[in-house]
Write an enzyme that holds these catalytic residues in place. Structure first.
Site: not given
Length: 511
Positions: A285, A359
């Site tokens: 990130k 996910r």
């Protein structure tokens, strides 16, 4: 946890640090709300005028403190705004009462006891005020106040939450009022447990530590626990969870919590994303996006708290919770963009972005949860920034493979005061996750990314099982100033929705 009592004392005789009353916004100024009649009498019927003189308008969440007159046993009266006066024959909205009670409780941090003389027309209002006060009184102080003031030996930490909330106007001997207060205490307690977990620093809340906390609390409440460690995950073929967690020194866990009731006719499975810290992995990130990533386990916290709440309430429904816990870190052993993982279902996934990790752990947990063939599965996750862009930071998105179920969850969320919005699962977006190497890629087109993530998860839900996905990326962690009963930091988002869903399922009252 702040104590909650249904007081038999009147507003004029209650001994406490403060007395909370409601004030509404009338056409010609502030209007004192029902429940505060004795307080208004102590002000010689001039409380509204005094509030007007102090600039109080009755706007929602507005808090005004003033010295109590001689006719009361409390030193302070706190007037909290309820917004516009309801139309004739209507009551104040439950969420308005919940937020007002929360704002008042937060303003009374450091106090030992406060009486709440807000409008309590029925048991639903009792629930709303009790919940709001208990949620508003929350403060996370576990890591503060370690030093002492020089010379006096007193703690220099922050003010502690309001210690006791006494509801005035509720009837302790009324079964409905008593049940409403007891339910509010259970739900608020578990919401605050979820908040504590979200606020806990990631160096202390590793997957192993989270599993230990969940196990201890579950066992105390008659909930069965099964924890799969990294060895069991490898042996069982949980490629999604292991693929995310293998870059960290803190190995992943999959926790199963099982609450059963002997008279239950339905079974719900709740699945929570539990990334205890999300650096993004190799797809690191950018600066400015890492600081709050301890909150990426908020879905698992909500699931854990909801299962315990169902057990405490003794709901006639079976509820199974799945906590998919991992830490997403970059290292020499971490999954790389371009790697292919074989999921627990056997399906292969090409990892195009290691920051789309939620996910992956949810995919394994959804497949495992499907093996029990529950009547419905609901997963909860801080899954995508795209959902925040779509709905803002106070509303979570709802996707489902059944429109009626999606609508029911939306209605339930709105009923309990959690802002949500139904979202679609456009079939054409599925093709954007086609991979030339694997069965599916973990990324698709950027536009509609929250919906793409929902379509990915749907691939791992067992055939014929009703399923919904709650993307709580926006409301799970509040970075701004506190408002209503919402604190800064972890919010406990989705706990109240899941608990009410379980209640509705238990009674057969699910649309």
């Amino acid at each position: 946890m702040t104590a909650l009592t249904l007081s038999t004392a009147g507003a004029a005789t209650l001994r406490a640090d403060a007395l909370v009353v409601g004030v509404a916004k009338g056409p010609k100024g502030a209007i004192v709300a029902a429940g505060a009649e004795a307080v208004d009498k102590a002000f010689d019927g001039k409380l509204a005028g005094v509030l007007d003189a102090l600039g109080a308008s009755g706007a929602e969440g507005e808090v005004t403190k003033l010295p109590a007159p001689a006719g009361l046993k409390v030193p302070v009266v706190l007037a909290v705004g309820l917004g516009s006066v309801p139309e004739k024959d209507e009551s104040f909205d439950e969420e308005v009462l919940r937020r007002a009670a929360g704002a008042a409780a937060r303003a009374l941090h450091g106090s030992k006891k406060a009486g709440f003389a807000l409008p309590l027309e029925d048991a639903s209002a009792v629930t709303a005020v009790a919940e709001g006060a208990l949620l508003g009184a929350y403060a996370f102080t576990a890591y503060q106040g370690g030093e002492k003031k020089a010379g006096n030996g007193k703690d220099s930490g922050p003010k502690q939450p309001l210690a006791e909330v006494a509801l005035l106007g509720a009837k302790p001997r009324d079964k409905e009022h008593k049940a409403a207060a007891e339910r509010a205490a259970v739900v608020a307690t578990e919401v605050n447990v979820a908040r504590d977990l979200v606020n806990t620093p990631p160096n202390d809340l590793t997957p192993e530590a989270f599993a230990a906390v969940a196990s201890a609390a579950a066992k105390e409440n008659g909930v069965k626990v099964q924890v799969l460690d990294e060895k069991a995950l490898i042996k069982g073929g949980y490629g999604g969870i292991m693929g995310v967690g293998k870059g960290s020194e803190n190995p992943p866990r999959l926790v199963k919590l099982t609450y059963t009731h002997p008279k239950a006719e339905k079974t719900l499975a709740f699945v929570g994303k539990g990334i205890t810290y999300d650096s993004g992995g190799i797809s690191l990130k950018p600066a400015g996006h890492n600081e709050t990533m301890k909150c990426d386990m908020a879905g698992a916290a909500a699931v854990f708290a909801s299962v315990v709440a169902a057990a405490k309430l003794g709901l006639k429904v079976n509820v199974t919770g799945w906590l998919a816990l991992a830490e997403n870190m970059p290292s020499g052993s971490a999954t790389k963009p371009g790697d292919v993982l074989r999921m627990y279902s056997g399906k292969t996934v090409e990892v195009l972005n290691t920051d789309a990790e939620g996910r992956l752990v949810l995919g394994d947990a959804l497949t495992k949860a499907s093996e029990d063939n529950p009547d419905a599965i609901v997963d909860v996750a801080t899954l995508t920034g795209a959902m925040v862009l779509a709905l803002g930071d106070r509303t979570f998105g709802i996707m489902a493979n059944d429109d009626a179920f999606r609508t029911s969850i939306h209605e339930i969320a709105e009923e309990v005061g959690e802002s949500s919005w139904p979202m679609p699962l456009p079939a054409e977006l599925r093709k954007t996750m086609d991979s030339p190497t694997a069965d599916i890629a973990n990324m698709g087109v950027r536009m509609g990314g929250g919906l793409v993530a929902g379509l990915f998860l749907q691939e791992f839900v067992g055939e014929g099982i009703t399923w919904a996905h709650l993307d709580i990326a926006g409301p799970a962690f509040h970075e701004g100033a506190p408002h209503g009963y919402t604190p800064k930091g972890g919010t406990g988002s989705a706990v109240r929705t899941l608990v009410r869903l379980a209640e509705r399922t238990a009674t057969g009252d699910l649309g």
